[in-house]
Design an enzyme around this catalytic site. Structure first.
Site: not given
Length: 340
Positions: A158, A193, A195, A282
């Protein structure tokens, strides 16, 4: 398989983050290191510490202004009367071209995208060695290793060139890909991931020398919200070199693996000769951040599919938060790759 980690990565110990207007315990805990280390060892990994390659490989992606901020902001913040123990922004500019303030509060808002990346006394040191671990992993691949695992913590996908966010400060997967590019390789980044890797996309969005591909929960109602949509294909020299494959919330193993084939088509077509996998765990069905529904055996199936590409692969740890099965999920993934 070799694995890379430096003990200085323990010193980042964030206490809080803000979600839905509420101050919560931060899920990016140092204990993740312990659990992931055991999971990697169970899969047969042999750990080694990285060398210190200095700021050069990090500054190849991140601006000098931002690196000065990360190194100095906690000390400066601590001089503010009544300031919190951790640097958490409360104001943000409306655009990246806005004026750059001298104020610690203003700079925090400029360089921190959200309230999920608190900066404490040990954050810079841990982030620096997390990035050095990724550099070391890239060097192993450039020297001929066929696979390696980097326990990068804090994670990185990120983080933009001058912007922290989502528990991330330095873009470890991107730093590794840039290092491989400079070694004469043609790298692609596959982000699995839960996200979207918005920082990775942002760094390479106008470049055609690194392919970025991401499978993630559809951001229309899921973090990071503003990036990761299917129409985002890259711009300029990067047009067609960014592929987002958003998935419906609750997507399980079989549908995920079908979508992964689309990612593989692009990776092959790019002429990729080394793959960096931004390895988020995740996407797990019981992960506390709840996005997708990959099972523990499903991680092994995903890794086996990646292995069948026949490429050298560097796995760089991203998300995957504390649950009873976190270590088992990493073991399943790494064994699945090696067995295939």
């Amino acid at each position: 398989m070799k694995a890379i980690f430096d003990d200085r990565q323990w010193v980042h110990d964030p206490k809080h983050f803000m979600a839905n207007g509420t101050r919560l315990a931060n899920p990016e805990q140092p204990k993740r290191i312990e659990v992931l280390t055991e999971g990697a060892k169970e899969a047969g990994c042999r750990f080694e510490a990285p060398e210190d390659h200095g700021l050069g490989p990090i500054a190849a992606l991140h601006s000098a202004e931002y690196l000065v901020f990360l190194q100095t902001i906690h000390e400066r913040w601590s001089r503010i009367e009544g300031a919190s123990d951790e640097v958490i922004p409360n104001i943000h500019p409306d655009r990246r071209t806005a004026s750059y303030p001298r104020s610690a509060v203003g700079q925090a808002g400029f360089h921190q995208a959200d309230t999920s990346c608190p900066i404490a006394a040990g954050t810079w040191e841990a982030a620096y060695w997390s990035a050095q671990s990724a550099v070391h992993g890239a060097d192993l691949m450039a020297a001929g290793e066929q696979a390696a695992y980097v326990l990068s913590r804090p994670p990185g996908h990120h983080a933009f060139a001058d912007l922290a966010g989502g528990f991330c400060f330095l873009n470890n997967s991107g730093i590794a890909a840039e290092r491989l590019l400079k070694a004469g390789k043609r790298p692609a980044i596959l982000d699995i991931d839960v996200h979207h890797g918005n920082g990775t996309q942002g760094i390479f969005y106008e470049r055609g020398d690194v392919l970025t591909v991401s499978l993630h929960a559809d951001p229309v109602r899921f973090y990071p919200f503003f990036w990761g949509h299917g129409h985002e294909r890259g711009e300029g020299a990067g047009r067609g070199c960014n592929l987002n494959l958003p998935l419906a919330r609750g997507t399980g193993d079989d549908e995920y693996l079908k979508t992964l084939e689309t990612a593989f088509d692009h990776i092959r077509a790019f002429g990729t000769d080394v793959l960096v996998v931004a390895l988020g765990l995740d996407a797990y069905e019981k992960d506390p951040l709840k996005g997708l529904a990959i099972t523990t055996p499903g991680f092994g199936r995903i890794a086996a599919a990646i292995a069948k590409l026949g490429l050298p692969v560097l796995f760089v740890q991203e998300g995957g938060y504390l649950s009873e099965e976190l270590g088992q999920n990493l073991t399943s993934f790494l064994k699945g790759f090696q067995d295939a």
